[in-house]
Design a protein around this motif. Sequence first.
Motif, PDB file in Angstrom:
ATOM      1  N   UNK A  18     -39.311  16.783   5.818  1.00  0.00           N
ATOM      2  CA  UNK A  18     -40.658  16.416   5.370  1.00  0.00           C
ATOM      3  C   UNK A  18     -41.681  17.461   5.782  1.00  0.00           C
ATOM      4  N   UNK A  19     -41.588  17.933   7.021  1.00  0.00           N
ATOM      5  CA  UNK A  19     -42.524  18.956   7.500  1.00  0.00           C
ATOM      6  C   UNK A  19     -42.415  20.203   6.632  1.00  0.00           C
ATOM      7  N   UNK A  20     -41.182  20.654   6.419  1.00  0.00           N
ATOM      8  CA  UNK A  20     -40.987  21.904   5.675  1.00  0.00           C
ATOM      9  C   UNK A  20     -41.378  21.753   4.206  1.00  0.00           C
ATOM     10  N   UNK A  21     -40.929  20.658   3.564  1.00  0.00           N
ATOM     11  CA  UNK A  21     -41.197  20.484   2.130  1.00  0.00           C
ATOM     12  C   UNK A  21     -42.646  20.112   1.838  1.00  0.00           C
ATOM     13  N   UNK A  22     -43.177  19.135   2.584  1.00  0.00           N
ATOM     14  CA  UNK A  22     -44.499  18.601   2.259  1.00  0.00           C
ATOM     15  C   UNK A  22     -45.613  19.234   3.083  1.00  0.00           C
ATOM     16  N   UNK A  23     -45.347  19.481   4.368  1.00  0.00           N
ATOM     17  CA  UNK A  23     -46.369  20.070   5.228  1.00  0.00           C
ATOM     18  C   UNK A  23     -46.562  21.553   4.961  1.00  0.00           C
ATOM     19  N   UNK A  24     -45.449  22.279   4.950  1.00  0.00           N
ATOM     20  CA  UNK A  24     -45.503  23.731   4.764  1.00  0.00           C
ATOM     21  C   UNK A  24     -45.204  24.145   3.322  1.00  0.00           C
ATOM     22  N   UNK A  25     -44.986  23.179   2.421  1.00  0.00           N
ATOM     23  CA  UNK A  25     -44.718  23.434   0.999  1.00  0.00           C
ATOM     24  C   UNK A  25     -43.583  24.437   0.799  1.00  0.00           C
ATOM     25  N   UNK A  26     -42.549  24.334   1.639  1.00  0.00           N
ATOM     26  CA  UNK A  26     -41.374  25.180   1.502  1.00  0.00           C
ATOM     27  C   UNK A  26     -41.553  26.605   1.994  1.00  0.00           C
ATOM     28  N   UNK A  27     -42.714  26.904   2.537  1.00  0.00           N
ATOM     29  CA  UNK A  27     -43.000  28.269   3.002  1.00  0.00           C
ATOM     30  C   UNK A  27     -42.276  28.550   4.320  1.00  0.00           C
ATOM     31  N   UNK A  28     -41.553  29.648   4.351  1.00  0.00           N
ATOM     32  CA  UNK A  28     -40.846  30.040   5.574  1.00  0.00           C
ATOM     33  C   UNK A  28     -41.805  30.763   6.507  1.00  0.00           C
ATOM     34  N   UNK A  29     -41.373  30.905   7.762  1.00  0.00           N
ATOM     35  CA  UNK A  29     -42.184  31.650   8.716  1.00  0.00           C
ATOM     36  C   UNK A  29     -43.141  30.781   9.518  1.00  0.00           C
ATOM     37  N   UNK A  66     -37.667  28.176  12.617  1.00  0.00           N
ATOM     38  CA  UNK A  66     -38.542  28.639  11.561  1.00  0.00           C
ATOM     39  C   UNK A  66     -38.472  27.592  10.450  1.00  0.00           C
ATOM     40  N   UNK A  67     -39.499  27.464   9.647  1.00  0.00           N
ATOM     41  CA  UNK A  67     -39.533  26.451   8.584  1.00  0.00           C
ATOM     42  C   UNK A  67     -38.620  26.850   7.420  1.00  0.00           C
ATOM     43  N   UNK A  68     -37.335  26.837   7.694  1.00  0.00           N
ATOM     44  CA  UNK A  68     -36.310  27.210   6.730  1.00  0.00           C
ATOM     45  C   UNK A  68     -35.330  26.041   6.635  1.00  0.00           C
ATOM     46  N   UNK A  69     -35.205  25.451   5.440  1.00  0.00           N
ATOM     47  CA  UNK A  69     -34.337  24.281   5.265  1.00  0.00           C
ATOM     48  C   UNK A  69     -32.896  24.567   5.681  1.00  0.00           C
ATOM     49  N   UNK A  70     -32.468  25.831   5.597  1.00  0.00           N
ATOM     50  CA  UNK A  70     -31.101  26.176   5.983  1.00  0.00           C
ATOM     51  C   UNK A  70     -30.861  26.030   7.481  1.00  0.00           C
ATOM     52  N   UNK A  71     -31.923  25.968   8.273  1.00  0.00           N
ATOM     53  CA  UNK A  71     -31.772  25.884   9.732  1.00  0.00           C
ATOM     54  C   UNK A  71     -31.837  24.452  10.266  1.00  0.00           C
ATOM     55  N   UNK A  72     -32.150  23.510   9.408  1.00  0.00           N
ATOM     56  CA  UNK A  72     -32.334  22.124   9.834  1.00  0.00           C
ATOM     57  C   UNK A  72     -31.045  21.521  10.372  1.00  0.00           C
ATOM     58  N   UNK A  73     -29.922  21.755   9.710  1.00  0.00           N
ATOM     59  CA  UNK A  73     -28.670  21.127  10.147  1.00  0.00           C
ATOM     60  C   UNK A  73     -28.237  21.648  11.516  1.00  0.00           C
ATOM     61  N   UNK A  74     -28.510  22.905  11.799  1.00  0.00           N
ATOM     62  CA  UNK A  74     -28.178  23.468  13.109  1.00  0.00           C
ATOM     63  C   UNK A  74     -28.947  22.740  14.209  1.00  0.00           C
TER      64      UNK A  74
END
Length: 147
Positions: free
Chosen positions: A49-60, A10-18
């Motif tokens: 980049x995808x999460x911050x710029x593409x999805x503007x930080x939006x989860x889901x 999911x587009x959640x920055x907390x999941x990127x490191x996993x």
Amino acid sequence: MVSSISLSIDSDLDKVSLLARAVRALCEDLLGPDDQDAVELSLVEAINNVIKHGYHGERGKDVQVAVGLQADQVVIEVIDHAPPMPAQVLDKAPEDTFAFDEADLADIPEGGMGLALIRMNMDEVEYHSGDSENRLRMVKRIAPRSQ
């Protein structure tokens, strides 16, 4: 040896490191520690980049990563459904990104370093956008092992 695996978060920055740790583990037998670091850093930058710029930080929203392990290279594709990256971001040469006076805080660029870091760390980087899907393809060649 050719094998591939697909991972998705999911587009959640907390999941990127996993996700980055999982891909690093997949590359462990093929790449040395420095190349593993390069792949992990590039993947984290790409997904952030995808999460911050593409999805503007939006989860889901979905972020997929396809990892292809081949005899001579590791191929990683980051796939998303965000709006396409602007062409001027892609056209900027990596060396231009780091051409600033680090002593002058106002001169340090706000963004754009992620893509430059990816280009510096990977052997090939390609971006394709179409049919509401973006694909960033990154290749790390496997150095022949000395006997």
